[in-house]
Structure formats: structure tokens, C-alpha cells
Scaffold this motif. Structure first.
Motif, short mmCIF file in Angstrom:
data_model
loop_
_atom_site.label_atom_id
_atom_site.label_comp_id
_atom_site.label_asym_id
_atom_site.label_seq_id
_atom_site.Cartn_x
_atom_site.Cartn_y
_atom_site.Cartn_z
N VAL A 89 0.84 -1.20 0.00
CA VAL A 89 0.00 0.00 0.00
C VAL A 89 0.88 1.25 0.00
O VAL A 89 1.84 1.34 0.77
CB VAL A 89 -0.94 0.01 1.22
CG1 VAL A 89 -1.73 1.32 1.29
CG2 VAL A 89 -1.89 -1.18 1.17
N ALA A 90 0.58 2.19 -0.89
CA ALA A 90 1.38 3.42 -1.01
C ALA A 90 0.62 4.63 -0.46
O ALA A 90 1.21 5.60 -0.01
CB ALA A 90 1.74 3.67 -2.47
N ASP A 91 -0.70 4.55 -0.49
CA ASP A 91 -1.52 5.70 -0.11
C ASP A 91 -2.85 5.20 0.44
O ASP A 91 -3.49 4.35 -0.18
CB ASP A 91 -1.74 6.58 -1.35
CG ASP A 91 -2.32 7.94 -1.01
OD1 ASP A 91 -1.94 8.51 0.04
OD2 ASP A 91 -3.14 8.45 -1.79
N TYR A 92 -3.23 5.71 1.59
CA TYR A 92 -4.51 5.33 2.20
C TYR A 92 -5.57 6.36 1.86
O TYR A 92 -5.34 7.56 2.00
CB TYR A 92 -4.37 5.23 3.72
CG TYR A 92 -3.55 4.05 4.17
CD1 TYR A 92 -4.17 2.86 4.53
CD2 TYR A 92 -2.17 4.11 4.22
CE1 TYR A 92 -3.44 1.77 4.94
CE2 TYR A 92 -1.41 3.02 4.62
CZ TYR A 92 -2.06 1.85 4.98
OH TYR A 92 -1.33 0.76 5.37
N ILE A 93 -6.71 5.88 1.43
CA ILE A 93 -7.80 6.76 1.01
C ILE A 93 -9.05 6.36 1.79
O ILE A 93 -9.25 5.17 2.04
CB ILE A 93 -8.11 6.56 -0.49
CG1 ILE A 93 -6.87 6.83 -1.35
CG2 ILE A 93 -9.31 7.35 -0.94
CD1 ILE A 93 -6.72 8.22 -1.84
N THR A 94 -9.86 7.34 2.19
CA THR A 94 -11.18 6.96 2.67
C THR A 94 -12.22 7.69 1.84
O THR A 94 -11.99 8.81 1.38
CB THR A 94 -11.42 7.29 4.16
OG1 THR A 94 -11.34 8.69 4.32
CG2 THR A 94 -10.41 6.61 5.05
N THR A 104 -12.47 2.28 3.34
CA THR A 104 -11.05 2.49 3.07
C THR A 104 -10.70 1.98 1.69
O THR A 104 -11.14 0.89 1.30
CB THR A 104 -10.20 1.73 4.10
OG1 THR A 104 -10.49 2.23 5.40
CG2 THR A 104 -8.72 1.91 3.82
N LEU A 112 -1.62 4.67 -7.94
CA LEU A 112 -1.37 6.12 -8.01
C LEU A 112 -1.05 6.52 -9.45
O LEU A 112 -1.51 7.55 -9.93
CB LEU A 112 -0.21 6.52 -7.07
CG LEU A 112 -0.54 6.61 -5.57
CD1 LEU A 112 0.74 6.82 -4.75
CD2 LEU A 112 -1.52 7.75 -5.28
N LYS A 142 -6.52 15.15 3.97
CA LYS A 142 -7.72 14.46 4.46
C LYS A 142 -8.01 13.13 3.78
O LYS A 142 -9.16 12.75 3.62
CB LYS A 142 -8.95 15.39 4.35
CG LYS A 142 -8.80 16.64 5.19
CD LYS A 142 -10.10 17.39 5.29
CE LYS A 142 -9.91 18.67 6.10
NZ LYS A 142 -11.11 19.44 6.24
N LEU A 143 -6.97 12.44 3.32
CA LEU A 143 -7.10 11.12 2.71
C LEU A 143 -8.07 11.13 1.53
O LEU A 143 -8.78 10.16 1.25
CB LEU A 143 -7.54 10.07 3.74
CG LEU A 143 -6.55 9.79 4.85
CD1 LEU A 143 -6.70 10.77 5.99
CD2 LEU A 143 -6.71 8.38 5.36
N PHE A 144 -8.10 12.26 0.86
CA PHE A 144 -9.02 12.54 -0.23
C PHE A 144 -8.36 12.09 -1.53
O PHE A 144 -7.19 12.34 -1.74
CB PHE A 144 -9.25 14.05 -0.21
CG PHE A 144 -10.32 14.60 -1.08
CD1 PHE A 144 -11.56 13.98 -1.20
CD2 PHE A 144 -10.11 15.80 -1.76
CE1 PHE A 144 -12.55 14.54 -1.99
CE2 PHE A 144 -11.11 16.37 -2.54
CZ PHE A 144 -12.33 15.73 -2.65
N MET A 145 -9.10 11.40 -2.40
CA MET A 145 -8.47 10.93 -3.63
C MET A 145 -8.35 12.03 -4.70
O MET A 145 -7.32 12.18 -5.35
CB MET A 145 -9.22 9.74 -4.23
CG MET A 145 -8.51 9.18 -5.47
SD MET A 145 -9.44 7.88 -6.31
CE MET A 145 -9.00 6.45 -5.33
N MET A 148 -5.24 14.66 -4.87
CA MET A 148 -3.97 14.04 -5.27
C MET A 148 -4.04 13.57 -6.72
O MET A 148 -3.06 13.69 -7.46
CB MET A 148 -3.63 12.89 -4.32
CG MET A 148 -2.26 12.28 -4.55
SD MET A 148 -0.87 13.47 -4.58
CE MET A 148 -0.51 13.61 -2.82
#
Lengths: 435, 435
Positions: A89-94, A104, A112, A142-145, A148
Motif C-alpha cells: 500500500v502506497a496511499d490510504y484513502i477513505t 477504506t 497512483l 484528508k485522505l481525499f483521492m 492528489m
């Protein structure tokens, strides 16, 4: 992947190919995807076994034989959708948790790259190029997709980013003047606030470098592609070109309009799109249906026939821009958000449209309550300063003429309204609540 | 670049090389840098011509013959430092404007790669690896360099990022529980607030996955490498390892501590470091001086002998971690921030240290005013709830014993204090103001 298919999916090129070429490419990617989830996804592996599905027999034409994946599945069995070791896992998103518990999403480095590719082709579709400077008016935190994804897509396009983040009209104008962006990436309902700030502070907003706005999170068009009230409000005050988008974390891709403004284009190398009726059958050209997606090329959490709950009109015909990819009209609402009120079936957006027609209304909240007969009651909360009898009359008659029914009106203080709509623990503003 | 040098600068490897190998690599990169700015930088091109400097005669040993670049130069001639066509800009950055007007930094794609490399080796130095999950508690928005640098560095390290952004202790704890980060990346003065929130909400903060904190923006150590009051406050309540960092947008690089905690390591492939006295002469091992940097490998806005204004102790000796790179102690203050008060010369940090010793003080602001004799008067603003005579006595006697002088105390309401320190138009908190 065969050399031929690889060659076809050079950025943007596949979108102009003929239907059969696109189908072949998708067929190939679908087979890869099915074999991948059959091997690595605990959820789908068990599902295929339980339903006795042999994935080798599946093609786009009989995709219907596979089960849907629902929001509930995602919430209940979240980790079982993960196809890789957690160390990848490189990036956590909710997800924002608008309609259910936050879910999640686990992105690998490849994922990515995939969302970067998605935004690069999407922005390209929206008349974007390496010459553009994009001012990002949404958060990358804010773990926003989305934030990014836009940043990485802009990099892939060899364009430039101004990472401002949401809000702060004064800062937005400062950077517009300093860095001369050609394009804003914004929640469209923020734009009237930006214009208002410019008017109040004598900023010559009509003569800036800004020519385009990529609008996310809210529709700016009607199903016939004319602007809705929000779209009209923006374009009547500012000579900019608006580009609608429709996207979600779950699909890890975006439907973005081209310059023709005839619906958001799908990127067939990133997902297989189905738009279905209540019986799960594909709806026809121009008809309304639920958006169902099968992600292609996702490594962390691929989804099979994911029911988004979003209702859109679909257009299969070739676009006048030359792209031969399915287009979606604006999101009319979510299936579970359909309101039955005084004998009429309404989508929230229809109510927003009426409220957006009156410039005096800067902020509002729509509250929907269901009674014991499964009918809804609709209350609109607005600023107490608007509580004058001419205004109330104007608003109610507008509702009557536009949607034939009138909601209840509640006038509350600006502070209370603000705290209802901008909840600190929510990422999105709450324009509507269901009780 | 020769094959030999290229081979030496594999991530992290050069740091363990002998002094002569490091010097050769830097010499090579310096020559490249000088020839680059002599060709492409309007500012330096004119400067070299004006001062009749032949860059072919310059090596590390006679770097002193080149002029300094100052903050004023950057502010006044900002665009003249840009070495590429504007169309090559990939990311717009502004400095926070702590000590002067905000300055624009233009980053190309290569520069984004360079800051990613910088953070990858920096995090590696701070015991980081691909196994780590980093919770980013600073913003990636607001045209801020550090947040994006950390995100890209984490990706380059093949580790994982949780992009939360600043503030919101409840969200920070939620994600700590959900995603189990090993390492936090945070402004250290936020950590006591995080602990306080945990205590108030009965969160078992002592038993989480968090083992390390990368501290940026504020020092957590004294010049002798023992913790300062902030560092002590954190480590006495929470069994975590702290890693100091020192960095700035201008240098586009970071000095990050290794596990030995003996000062932040320089990355010699990214910059040439000089630490100089008032006469511009290099200070000796363990002495205090002003940090001067020459950036290596920067494409957008390379800087030659840039005077940071920051005062640090410098250590040239090999570190017990095996790295043979220059280390910097905590920033003692900025040259222009030195306070002359009642016959004593003070750095702001010395005053902060005393205030940080009393856990009752949650927020403060130090105000420095200069009188007609060029002496400073120092006022400390604190919460009116603390205005009790035992507390005042305790605080004043603490000042006397620690720094021999006592500032004036002003007690104001929590709201006023908050709005003084957390100015909405400033990116950094204003712990100190100069009038």
C-alpha cells in the motif's frame, strides 16, 4: 498484454478508435481483471466459488451473469477486497461517507500511476494541455483521492499546479493574479462565493487569465446539457468555460466533459461502464439508469460490477469531438436519495436548482424526513435575514412553478445554518440530510 | 557526469563515503551548477558579469570569492532567479513569509523529483524504510513545499502515506487506530495537544503503532542534543523516538537526524553547506554560525551561497551512525531575531523553552518591541485564567533562574490569544511577533 493492444492505449488514442477496437481492448483487460481478482481478492474468490462461476466463460456480452458489488459489501467486507499485501500500500484513502460508513481504499504505486493517467487523459479531454496552469481549489489532504489525482494528473500532462486547497477567496485571488492560471479545479458552488468576494473587494475578476473551470462534486448541467441554475449563475457573471465531471473514489476514474459539453466521457481503458434499469438491464441511448462500473487495471481494490447508486442519462453515440466513448449526463441523484413528496418524485438536485435561482440565498440545507406511510416531508433551512413576506412568497411560487410542490421553510440564524452545513467532522458540505 | 560519480550517488550511499570522495562529487556538481546559472539565471549572469567573476576558477575551496545571495535579493529580484522557461514550471511554491515578503519558488518536474529524493534519503536517515507507514500531519495544500516533499519522498521510499493534514486531533487518532502508522510527521508543538486530546477522551495513546515522530518547523533539542522543554514534554508522556529536522523552501532540502540524535545530517549531493561567522568565515567544529547553502541539481531556482539567516551549531566530524556528512544542531534563532533585553542577548527559542516548561501554559505569544536605544522590551501574552499570584510568581522565578531576566506578562482572554497566534491569513502560528 499483446503488443497490439499495448500500442492502442497510448494516452487518449483509444478514445478515438472504432467500437470494435475498443471492445477488444476491454475484453482483454476484463479477462486480466477477472483472473486477478479470482486469484487475489478474498471477497471475489469466495463469491465466485459460492456462485460456481467459471470466469473463463465471461466476456463483456455476458457480464450480466456476474453478481453486482454493492456499497454494503464494501462497508461490511472492506479488507476482503484488498488484493495485495498491506506492505504494497502506497496511499490510504477513505471515501467521504456521504451515503454510508466511510470505506477504506488501499492504493499501490501502480494505482497512483493509474489515477494520474486517468486525470491526464481527463484533463486532456477537457481541452487541457501542457500549456495549462491549474489552480487546485480542493484539498490534497484528508485522505481525499481527487486532490492528489488532479495533482499527479497535472504532472503527467506536463502542465503546472498551484496547490491552494479549498476556501480562502482572498488567497485564491492572490494566486490567480500572481501565477495566472488558465484553469480552476473547484467545487462549482464555491465559484459564486469567489465572484462575490471579487465584487466586494473591487477585484477585476472579468479580466484575469482564468478561461476554464473543471467542476467537481456537483452538476452544473441539466440532462439536456444546458446549464442548471448553478451553471447559469456562474456563466452569466463570468465568461469562463465550465467542464462537468463525475467521479468517485470507488471507480478510481473520472467522467470529464470535452469542449463540446455533451456529457462526461468514459475512459474505456480504465473501466467498463454499464448503465442499468431496476432489473439490471442496460438502458438505451439517452435514458436514465444506475451507473455500474467494473474497474480495469486496479491493483489494490479492484471492483466488479460496482453499483454506484448514482443515476445518470447515458449516451453511447460518438461525440462530435471525435471520441467514440460512452458519455454520462449529470448525476440526477442517488437511488436511495429519491424523494417522494406530495405525490411527486424528486431528486435533491431539482430542489437545489430552485434554491440556486435566487442570489439572495447564499447557503441552505434541505432536510428530508420519512413518515410512516413511506412519504417524505421536505424542509428547507435558510438564513433568518431572508424572513420577509415578499421573499417567502417569491420562493414558494418559484417552487410551485418549477417543481409543482412547495417544501416547508425554516428560518434560522446564519451561525446555526453554517454549523449545520459545514460540519467540522465531515469532509463535504451537507446540503441535504435525511432523517 | 562521469560514470564513476553517478555510481557513487545511489541513494544514501555517498553519505558513508570518505571525505575526499564526497568532495569530488560536490566539486563536480558545483561546476555543473555554476555553469548552469551562468547560462540561464538572469540574476547570476548579471552578477558574475558585474563582479567580473570567471566561474571556471571557482572550486569549493575558494567558494568564498563568490557573493552571498540574501533574502532581500530573492524578494526584490524574484523572477530573475528563474532559470527555465515558465512553461517548464510544474509546481508553484511560496515561502511562508516569516521574516520577509513571501517569495515564489518555481519547481520543474526534475525539482519535484529532487525534493522526493531528498525526503527519501532523509527519512531513510531517520530510520525509515519501505516498511513504514507515515501519517502526514501537515498540509500538502497552500503552495507549501514540505507536505508534498514528504508525500513524494514516502513514495520514492516505497513506504505508505496517510495524508491527514494539520490539526483535527480526533481525525488523527481515528487514522492512527485504523491504519497503524509507525511514524508521524508533525509540528512538534502539536503533539502535546494530541496527547491532551487522548487523555481527555480516554484514548490509550501509549499503546498504539506509533514509534517515531519526524518533527519539523521547531526544534526539540538543545545545542548539546539533549531535549529542550518541548522535547522533554513529549517524551516524558509518550515513549516515542523524536527526529529533529531543519529545512527551508529556499534550500529545497532537509537536515534530518539519524537514530543517534546528534544533529541533522546534510545530504552532500543536494547542497554545499557553509556555516559562517559575522565575517563570512567558516566556524569550527561545534561552533555557532549562520547557515549558508549552495543548492546542487536544482533546475528552476538554484541559489548560490544563500544566507538563510538561521544560526546553528555545526559538526563536521563523522557521526556514530557511519555517515560522513556535516550535521547541524537545532536552529538557535534567526540573526535578525536576536533579542537584546536588559543587557542579555536572547534567542526566541530560549524564551519558548521556559514557557514550555509549565504544562498549564497551552498557548502563548511573545512580543518584542525595540526602543529608541535599540534595546528590546519583551512581553509575554498568556491566558487570563492563569492570572493568579502563585502562578505569576512561579513563572517569573523560572525566567529568572533559566535566563536571568523576566519579561512583562500580559493576561488576555483565550479567544484573543488564539486569534493573535493563529492568524487566518498566516500559514504558520505566530508564537513571536516583532513590533
Amino acid at each position: 498484454m499483446s503488443e497490439k493492444t499495448e500500442k492502442l492505449i497510448r494516452p487518449g488514442e483509444i478514445e478515438f478508435a472504432d467500437t470494435e477496437t475498443i471492445r477488444q481492448m476491454q475484453e482483454h483487460k476484463l479477462a486480466e481483471m477477472l483472473s486477478f481478482i479470482n486469484k487475489y481478492s478474498p471477497f471475489y474468490k469466495a463469491k465466485f466459488k459460492e456462485l460456481n462461476i467459471d470466469i473463463r466463460n465471461i466476456s463483456i456480452d455476458n457480464l450480466k451473469e456476474l453478481p453486482f458489488t454493492t456499497k454494503d459489501d464494501l462497508a461490511k467486507f472492506n479488507e476482503q477486497f484488498l488484493c495485495t499485501d498491506k506492505s504494497k500500500v502506497a496511499d490510504y484513502i477513505t471515501t467521504s461517507g456521504t451515503t454510508s460508513e466511510p470505506v477504506t481504499f488501499y492504493l499501490t504505486s501502480n494505482d497512483l500511476n493509474r489515477i494520474a493517467y486517468n486525470e491526464a487523459v481527463s484533463l486532456q479531454c477537457a481541452d487541457g494541455s501542457s500549456n495549462d496552469i491549474f489552480q487546485i481549489m480542493i484539498t490534497i489532504d484528508k485522505l481525499f483521492m481527487a486532490g492528489m489525482a488532479y495533482f499527479l494528473g497535472i504532472q503527467k500532462l506536463n502542465a503546472a499546479a498551484i496547490r491552494v486547497g479549498p476556501g480562502t477567496p482572498n488567497a485564491q485571488w492572490e494566486y490567480i493574479h500572481r501565477f495566472k492560471p488558465s484553469t480552476l479545479i473547484a467545487i462549482p458552488s464555491f465559484i459564486p462565493k469567489l465572484i462575490e468576494y471579487a465584487l466586494e473587494n473591487k477585484i477585476d475578476y472579468k479580466n484575469t487569465s482564468v478561461k476554464k473551470i473543471i467542476c467537481l462534486g456537483e452538476p452544473v448541467r441539466q440532462p439536456d446539457f444546458s446549464f442548471n441554475e448553478l451553471g447559469k449563475r456562474i456563466t452569466s457573471q463570468w465568461d469562463v468555460k465550465l467542464y462537468s465531471t463525475y467521479a468517485s473514489t470507488e471507480m478510481s476514474a473520472a467522467f470529464t466533459e470535452c469542449g463540446k459539453g455533451n456529457g462526461g466521457h468514459s475512459h474505456p481503458e480504465l473501466l467498463i461502464l454499464e448503465v442499468v434499469d431496476d432489473n439490471g438491464n442496460k438502458v438505451r441511448e439517452g435514458e436514465l439508469g444506475e451507473v455500474v462500473v467494473t474497474t480495469l487495471g486496479v491493483e489494490g481494490m479492484p471492483l466488479l460490477r460496482y453499483r454506484t447508486g448514482d443515476l445518470c442519462h447515458v449516451y453511447y453515440s460518438k461525440c462530435s469531438c471525435g471520441r467514440n466513448t460512452t458519455r454520462l449526463g449529470p448525476v440526477m441523484g442517488r437511488k436511495q436519495q429519491m424523494i417522494k413528496y406530495k405525490g411527486t418524485t424528486l431528486f435533491p438536485q431539482t430542489i437545489f436548482n430552485v434554491l440556486d435561482m435566487l442570489p439572495q440565498i447564499k447557503l441552505y440545507q434541505v432536510e428530508v424526513k420519512r413518515d410512516e406511510f413511506n412519504n417524505d416531508s421536505v424542509t428547507v433551512y435558510i438564513d433568518i435575514h431572508l424572513k420577509t413576506s415578499p421573499f417567502i412568497q417569491e420562493l414558494l411560487s418559484l417552487f410551485k412553478s418549477k417543481i409543482r410542490v412547495t417544501p416547508l421553510l425554516e428560518f434560522i440564524s446564519e451561525d446555526e445554518l453554517n454549523s449545520r452545513v459545514h460540519k467540522t467532522d465531515k469532509r463535504k458540505t451537507e446540503k441535504i440530510i435525511y432523517l
